[in-house]
Motif scaffolding. Structure first.
Motif, PDB file in Angstrom:
ATOM      1  N   ALA A  12     -55.075   1.589  74.012  1.00  0.00           N
ATOM      2  CA  ALA A  12     -54.109   1.754  74.837  1.00  0.00           C
ATOM      3  C   ALA A  12     -52.805   0.607  73.923  1.00  0.00           C
ATOM      4  CB  ALA A  12     -53.943   0.780  76.122  1.00  0.00           C
ATOM      5  N   VAL A  13     -53.287   0.040  72.893  1.00  0.00           N
ATOM      6  CA  VAL A  13     -52.316  -1.406  72.473  1.00  0.00           C
ATOM      7  C   VAL A  13     -52.195  -1.312  71.504  1.00  0.00           C
ATOM      8  CG1 VAL A  13     -53.207  -3.865  71.195  1.00  0.00           C
ATOM      9  CG2 VAL A  13     -55.003  -2.911  73.513  1.00  0.00           C
ATOM     10  N   ARG A  14     -52.366   0.770  70.752  1.00  0.00           N
ATOM     11  CA  ARG A  14     -51.726   0.642  69.554  1.00  0.00           C
ATOM     12  C   ARG A  14     -50.837   1.843  70.626  1.00  0.00           C
ATOM     13  NH1 ARG A  14     -57.315   1.614  68.049  1.00  0.00           N
ATOM     14  NH2 ARG A  14     -56.480   4.023  68.338  1.00  0.00           N
ATOM     15  N   ARG A  15     -50.796   1.771  71.297  1.00  0.00           N
ATOM     16  CA  ARG A  15     -50.031   2.670  71.757  1.00  0.00           C
ATOM     17  C   ARG A  15     -48.128   2.617  71.552  1.00  0.00           C
ATOM     18  NH1 ARG A  15     -46.704   5.016  76.293  1.00  0.00           N
ATOM     19  NH2 ARG A  15     -47.311   2.772  77.426  1.00  0.00           N
ATOM     20  N   ALA A  16     -47.204   3.684  71.004  1.00  0.00           N
ATOM     21  CA  ALA A  16     -46.314   3.846  70.942  1.00  0.00           C
ATOM     22  C   ALA A  16     -45.206   3.651  71.688  1.00  0.00           C
ATOM     23  CB  ALA A  16     -45.348   4.289  69.111  1.00  0.00           C
ATOM     24  N   ARG A  17     -44.493   2.576  72.643  1.00  0.00           N
ATOM     25  CA  ARG A  17     -43.539   2.911  73.905  1.00  0.00           C
ATOM     26  C   ARG A  17     -42.911   2.819  73.136  1.00  0.00           C
ATOM     27  NH1 ARG A  17     -45.584  -2.536  77.517  1.00  0.00           N
ATOM     28  NH2 ARG A  17     -44.292  -0.790  79.031  1.00  0.00           N
ATOM     29  N   ARG A  18     -41.932   3.133  74.333  1.00  0.00           N
ATOM     30  CA  ARG A  18     -40.299   3.590  74.651  1.00  0.00           C
ATOM     31  C   ARG A  18     -39.788   3.495  76.591  1.00  0.00           C
ATOM     32  NH1 ARG A  18     -39.257   9.662  76.811  1.00  0.00           N
ATOM     33  NH2 ARG A  18     -37.730   8.114  77.970  1.00  0.00           N
ATOM     34  N   PRO A  19     -38.436   3.171  76.464  1.00  0.00           N
ATOM     35  CA  PRO A  19     -38.321   2.626  77.528  1.00  0.00           C
ATOM     36  C   PRO A  19     -38.174   3.890  78.215  1.00  0.00           C
ATOM     37  CG  PRO A  19     -36.314   2.334  75.402  1.00  0.00           C
ATOM     38  CD  PRO A  19     -37.838   3.244  75.081  1.00  0.00           C
ATOM     39  N   LEU A  20     -37.990   3.389  79.538  1.00  0.00           N
ATOM     40  CA  LEU A  20     -38.347   4.267  81.062  1.00  0.00           C
ATOM     41  C   LEU A  20     -37.518   5.213  80.354  1.00  0.00           C
ATOM     42  CD1 LEU A  20     -39.748   5.068  83.635  1.00  0.00           C
ATOM     43  CD2 LEU A  20     -37.558   3.174  84.590  1.00  0.00           C
ATOM     44  N   LEU A  21     -36.411   4.719  80.180  1.00  0.00           N
ATOM     45  CA  LEU A  21     -35.299   6.305  80.042  1.00  0.00           C
ATOM     46  C   LEU A  21     -33.944   5.508  78.596  1.00  0.00           C
ATOM     47  CD1 LEU A  21     -33.286   5.331  83.090  1.00  0.00           C
ATOM     48  CD2 LEU A  21     -34.762   7.093  83.310  1.00  0.00           C
ATOM     49  N   ASN A  22     -34.394   7.286  78.308  1.00  0.00           N
ATOM     50  CA  ASN A  22     -33.677   7.257  77.125  1.00  0.00           C
ATOM     51  C   ASN A  22     -32.044   7.202  77.166  1.00  0.00           C
ATOM     52  OD1 ASN A  22     -35.669   7.245  74.976  1.00  0.00           O
ATOM     53  ND2 ASN A  22     -36.089   9.698  76.159  1.00  0.00           N
ATOM     54  N   GLU A  23     -31.492   7.729  75.729  1.00  0.00           N
ATOM     55  CA  GLU A  23     -29.537   7.654  76.162  1.00  0.00           C
ATOM     56  C   GLU A  23     -29.332   8.725  77.385  1.00  0.00           C
ATOM     57  OE1 GLU A  23     -31.288   8.425  73.571  1.00  0.00           O
ATOM     58  OE2 GLU A  23     -31.389   6.586  72.910  1.00  0.00           O
ATOM     59  N   ASP A  24     -29.638   9.927  77.527  1.00  0.00           N
ATOM     60  CA  ASP A  24     -29.247  10.940  78.585  1.00  0.00           C
ATOM     61  C   ASP A  24     -29.725   9.518  80.117  1.00  0.00           C
ATOM     62  OD1 ASP A  24     -32.063  11.192  78.462  1.00  0.00           O
ATOM     63  OD2 ASP A  24     -32.018  13.245  78.631  1.00  0.00           O
ATOM     64  N   GLY A  25     -30.641   8.924  80.219  1.00  0.00           N
ATOM     65  CA  GLY A  25     -31.142   8.395  80.966  1.00  0.00           C
ATOM     66  C   GLY A  25     -31.474   9.391  82.220  1.00  0.00           C
ATOM     67  N   ARG A  26     -32.251  10.289  82.182  1.00  0.00           N
ATOM     68  CA  ARG A  26     -33.147  11.275  82.775  1.00  0.00           C
ATOM     69  C   ARG A  26     -34.073  11.400  82.264  1.00  0.00           C
ATOM     70  NH1 ARG A  26     -29.477  13.356  87.236  1.00  0.00           N
ATOM     71  NH2 ARG A  26     -29.374  15.487  86.139  1.00  0.00           N
ATOM     72  N   LEU A  27     -35.384  11.688  83.265  1.00  0.00           N
ATOM     73  CA  LEU A  27     -36.792  11.345  83.772  1.00  0.00           C
ATOM     74  C   LEU A  27     -37.458  13.036  84.009  1.00  0.00           C
ATOM     75  CD1 LEU A  27     -37.534   8.532  85.251  1.00  0.00           C
ATOM     76  CD2 LEU A  27     -38.637   9.560  83.007  1.00  0.00           C
ATOM     77  N   MET A  28     -38.239  13.367  82.894  1.00  0.00           N
ATOM     78  CA  MET A  28     -39.233  14.282  82.985  1.00  0.00           C
ATOM     79  C   MET A  28     -40.145  14.490  82.885  1.00  0.00           C
ATOM     80  SD  MET A  28     -38.657  17.787  83.476  1.00  0.00           S
ATOM     81  CE  MET A  28     -40.798  18.453  83.837  1.00  0.00           C
ATOM     82  N   ILE A  29     -41.452  13.938  84.347  1.00  0.00           N
ATOM     83  CA  ILE A  29     -42.314  13.780  83.958  1.00  0.00           C
ATOM     84  C   ILE A  29     -43.169  14.835  84.329  1.00  0.00           C
ATOM     85  CG2 ILE A  29     -43.842  12.170  85.166  1.00  0.00           C
ATOM     86  CD1 ILE A  29     -42.313  10.862  82.974  1.00  0.00           C
ATOM     87  N   VAL A  30     -44.573  15.180  83.744  1.00  0.00           N
ATOM     88  CA  VAL A  30     -45.292  15.686  84.463  1.00  0.00           C
ATOM     89  C   VAL A  30     -47.471  15.512  84.543  1.00  0.00           C
ATOM     90  CG1 VAL A  30     -47.473  17.556  83.812  1.00  0.00           C
ATOM     91  CG2 VAL A  30     -44.762  17.039  81.867  1.00  0.00           C
ATOM     92  N   ALA A  31     -46.929  15.698  85.868  1.00  0.00           N
ATOM     93  CA  ALA A  31     -47.677  15.449  87.188  1.00  0.00           C
ATOM     94  C   ALA A  31     -49.292  16.157  87.236  1.00  0.00           C
ATOM     95  CB  ALA A  31     -47.762  14.656  88.755  1.00  0.00           C
ATOM     96  N   ALA A  32     -50.514  14.545  87.193  1.00  0.00           N
ATOM     97  CA  ALA A  32     -51.694  15.436  87.075  1.00  0.00           C
ATOM     98  C   ALA A  32     -52.549  14.002  87.460  1.00  0.00           C
ATOM     99  CB  ALA A  32     -52.324  15.219  85.775  1.00  0.00           C
TER     100      ALA A  32
END
Length: 296
Positions: free
Chosen positions: A26-46
């Motif tokens: 978890a500490v090593r994980r490369a992170r990103r902003p919640l939203l990218n430039e397009d301002g859209r989100l596609m999340i897979v739920a499990a």
């Protein structure tokens, strides 16, 4: 499905001999902003299994094979345009060990106490990720389910604990996705969600007002029974929202069409879809995911 196999023995060996590896990943994980430039989100739920909801269509235990579920998730996460995953700790810990969460949005599922079919289903306790867990692990958001049954006192407990969770997430400046429903029990005791325009409007109004700040609150909303009602329903709040997939059934194309229309509304920012993409009727996970991404 054409994806890499998950080595269960290796996962169990790491969990047995090096449990600290999960936190290190978890500490090593490369992170990103919640939203990218397009301002859209596609999340897979499990996050369904932790509520005892293992069925997909007429397959009652479709999600019970963990290696198979992880393989489907890794395949979905590898597809272009998929931003991230929503799951409980056990699944996210496995995905961390598999290295599948780099540059992905990771959403922790917070309340899984309202077990499917239980007499206490509406008293939906927070038995999953706590706000401090999401912060400690460097995850990007939390999600909670808010089912409101006017005839069940357990819903009041859920409402109050939801408000406190929203407060705790806002204090940490962490987004929290609230999934509200007006629900009721059928004569045989099964909980059903009311997807009429009036009920979805009311659920959005209630959820939007919870907690001492709405600054970090998102909504996760269903498409109404009549998709033409969505424009009016979504006028109920200025909070950003994502659409949830829910049970799709055999007519995948009809579901895509419902999502396509609602995704054009000004407050709707994306999709959070689980079983219908991970377990499509034709078995082609990649194609189902790619089609959903194309709707955005």
């Amino acid at each position: 499905m054409g994806h890499a196999r998950v080595d269960v023995s290796a996962l169990v060996h790491t969990r047995t001999h090096h449990p600290e590896a999960i936190g290190e990943a978890a500490v090593r994980r490369a992170r990103r902003p919640l939203l990218n430039e397009d301002g859209r989100l596609m999340i897979v739920a499990a996050d369904h299994p932790a509520r005892g909801a293992l069925g997909v269509g007429d397959r009652g235990l479709a999600m019970a094979n963990r290696a198979d579920l992880l393989e489907r998730l890794c395949l979905a996460l590898s597809r272009p345009g998929v931003d991230g995953v929503l799951a409980t700790a056990d699944i996210l810990d496995d995905l961390l060990l598999l290295g599948a969460l780099d540059h992905k949005v990771v959403m922790g599922s917070m309340n899984r106490g309202g077990l499917q079919g239980a007499s206490f289903e509406m008293d939906d306790r927070f038995t999953g990720h706590r706000p401090e867990d999401i912060q400690r692990l460097g995850f990007d958001a939390g999600k909670l389910l808010l089912r409101i049954d006017y005839d069940d006192p357990g819903s009041l407990t859920t409402l109050e604990s939801t408000a406190r969770a929203i407060d705790d997430m806002a204090a940490r400046r962490l987004p929290v996705f609230v999934e509200p429903f007006i629900s009721r029990r059928t004569p045989d005791g099964r909980v059903t969600n009311d997807l009429s325009a009036e009920a979805v409007t009311k659920s959005i109004a209630i959820a939007s007002g919870l907690g001492g700040s709405s600054a970090y609150t998102w909504l996760k909303v269903p498409v109404t029974d009549n998709p033409d009602d969505m424009a009016r329903v979504m006028e109920t709040s200025t909070l950003p929202a994502v659409l949830l997939g829910g049970e799709v059934g055999d007519d995948q194309e009809a579901a895509y069409e419902k999502w396509r229309g609602a995704l054009q509304l000004p407050t709707v920012r994306g999709l959070v879809v689980g079983r219908s993409l991970l377990y499509p009727a034709d078995g082609d996970v990649a194609a189902a995911v790619d089609t959903a991404v194309g709707l955005l």
